[in-house]
Design a protein around this motif. Structure first.
Motif, short mmCIF file in Angstrom:
data_model
loop_
_atom_site.label_atom_id
_atom_site.label_comp_id
_atom_site.label_asym_id
_atom_site.label_seq_id
_atom_site.Cartn_x
_atom_site.Cartn_y
_atom_site.Cartn_z
N THR A 229 36.91 104.96 -18.80
CA THR A 229 36.81 104.15 -17.59
C THR A 229 38.13 103.43 -17.37
O THR A 229 38.82 103.08 -18.33
CB THR A 229 35.68 103.11 -17.68
N MET A 230 38.49 103.22 -16.10
CA MET A 230 39.68 102.42 -15.82
C MET A 230 39.29 100.96 -15.55
O MET A 230 40.14 100.11 -15.36
CB MET A 230 40.48 103.01 -14.65
N GLU B 246 26.39 103.77 -9.05
CA GLU B 246 27.83 103.54 -8.90
C GLU B 246 28.35 104.57 -7.90
O GLU B 246 28.13 105.77 -8.06
CB GLU B 246 28.59 103.67 -10.23
N ASP C 158 29.90 110.69 -6.37
CA ASP C 158 31.35 110.92 -6.30
C ASP C 158 31.57 112.29 -5.64
O ASP C 158 30.69 113.15 -5.67
CB ASP C 158 31.96 110.94 -7.72
N ASP D 2 32.85 101.47 -6.03
CA ASP D 2 34.19 101.65 -6.64
C ASP D 2 34.92 102.84 -5.99
O ASP D 2 35.43 103.71 -6.68
CB ASP D 2 34.09 101.82 -8.15
N SER E 26 35.27 104.36 2.18
CA SER E 26 34.38 104.62 1.05
C SER E 26 33.49 103.40 0.78
O SER E 26 32.31 103.55 0.44
CB SER E 26 35.20 104.97 -0.19
C1 LIG Z 1 38.87 104.16 -8.90
S1 LIG Z 1 37.94 105.58 -9.20
C2 LIG Z 1 36.44 104.96 -9.92
C3 LIG Z 1 36.63 104.34 -11.30
C4 LIG Z 1 35.38 104.32 -12.14
N1 LIG Z 1 34.34 103.52 -11.60
C5 LIG Z 1 35.62 103.96 -13.58
O1 LIG Z 1 34.67 103.49 -14.24
O2 LIG Z 1 36.72 104.16 -14.09
C6 LIG Z 1 37.44 106.03 -7.56
C7 LIG Z 1 36.49 107.21 -7.49
O3 LIG Z 1 35.89 107.20 -6.19
C8 LIG Z 1 35.74 108.52 -5.70
N2 LIG Z 1 35.68 108.41 -4.23
C9 LIG Z 1 36.40 107.53 -3.46
N3 LIG Z 1 36.04 107.64 -2.17
C10 LIG Z 1 35.07 108.59 -2.10
C11 LIG Z 1 34.29 109.12 -1.03
N4 LIG Z 1 34.44 108.69 0.23
N5 LIG Z 1 33.36 110.05 -1.33
C12 LIG Z 1 33.19 110.48 -2.60
N6 LIG Z 1 33.91 110.02 -3.66
C13 LIG Z 1 34.84 109.07 -3.42
C14 LIG Z 1 36.93 109.26 -6.28
O4 LIG Z 1 36.67 110.64 -6.41
C15 LIG Z 1 37.11 108.58 -7.66
O5 LIG Z 1 36.43 109.28 -8.67
#
Ligand SMILES: C[S@@+](CC[C@H](N)C(=O)[O-])C[C@H]1O[C@@H](n2cnc3c(N)ncnc32)[C@H](O)[C@@H]1O
Length: 291
Positions: free
Chosen positions: A95-96, A123, A153, A225, A231
């Protein structure tokens, strides 16, 4: 400390890669040497904690708050500094989200459990799955078998910005391939923790397509997230009304992404939501739904 709490804390440590964090610093050191065409010193690799204590300290600190730490500043003998960005080669936790935001998830879940707030957990935006894996682990630890965890996602990264509110914030796969993690890899991560089962439901696709029709009845926790305005707004429009009174809306990027913050502000204004926003750290914030 009960066994449940010990397990959940150990799960957080693992998701953050904390027991083996020195290995990330080892790689950071090796790639820095390669990038600067210097010789890798095997003794430094072996004794990284003693030889580069400041790097280890910085990485540990960064992991607490989910901050990027992969830009290394090197100063040569003449005193001139050089910055090297090693993000794509030295970032291995599941996770970030840093420790503070993981602690926030379990804080909210403690209240959901003890006050019996009804509903599932979701989530929207999961990357490698770590924060969602923690939620599934929490349900397992407390034998909360009647709640589902929804994992939404694209599993292809962020969309190319299509709204003016997101202009200039292109984190799509061609620009940030590190954010595009395939579904199979996320499922494998759940499996590694022995937490992949029918209680976890995956929603693959863009939020605008998957969330409005997802067969979710009620939510106790909505964790947003997805970084962008679009989003965040897609998540709120489709799911906010399903959050039970007493449930939580967690916004991972409220502090660090202006488009995300803007979506939250506009949605709350449009819906006349006055529940106070609590700040978690430099990025995350949340509120508890009162009605
Ligand atoms: C910052 S990362 C999430 C970090 C994660 N929660 C963690 O625990 O590390 C953002 C995620 O959102 C997804 N994402 C962003 N906008 C999206 C959308 N409109 N539809 C589907 N997936 C989306 C991206 O594919 C990515 O995996």
């Amino acid at each position: 400390m009960t066994l449940q709490v010990r397990y959940i804390e150990l799960l957080k440590n693992s998701l953050l890669n904390e027991p083996y964090l020195e290995n990330e610093v080892r790689l950071l050191y090796i790639f820095t040497m390669l990038a600067t065409q210097k010789k890798v010193d095997v003794d430094v690799v072996r004794e990284i904690g003693r030889r580069l204590p400041d790097w280890v300290k910085q990485v540990r600190q960064a992991r607490q708050e989910g901050r990027p730490w992969w830009t290394v500043t090197l100063t040569d003998a003449s005193g001139s500094a050089q910055k090297i960005n090693l993000r794509n080669v030295c970032e291995f936790s599941h996770t970030m989200v840093g420790r503070k935001r993981l602690d926030n998830i379990t804080h909210c879940l403690d209240i959901v459990r003890t006050e019996n707030v009804p509903g599932d957990l979701i989530e929207t935006g999961v990357w490698r799955g770590g924060a969602s894996i923690l939620m599934r682990g929490y349900l397992a630890a407390w034998e909360m078998n009647d709640r589902k965890l929804w994992v939404a996602d694209s599993f292809e990264g962020l969309p190319v910005p299509s709204l003016p509110q997101d202009e200039g914030w292109d984190f799509s796969a061609s620009k940030e391939p590190i954010l595009a993690i395939p579904l199979e890899e996320v499922q494998e991560n759940f499996r590694l923790y022995n937490l992949l089962d029918d209680q976890v439901q995956f929603l693959k696709g863009w939020f605008c397509d998957t969330l409005p029709t997802a067969p979710i009845e009620k939510l106790a926790v909505l964790r947003l997230d997805g970084d962008l305005y679009e989003s965040t707004m897609d998540g709120l429009n489709a799911l906010y009304d399903k959050v039970s009174p007493g449930g939580f809306i967690i916004v991972d990027d409220y502090g660090d992404f202006e488009p995300c913050r803007r979506a939250i502000t506009e949605f709350r204004q449009a819906r006349n939501i006055n529940d106070p926003i609590e700040v978690i750290d430099w990025a995350g914030a949340y509120w508890r739904k009162s009605r």
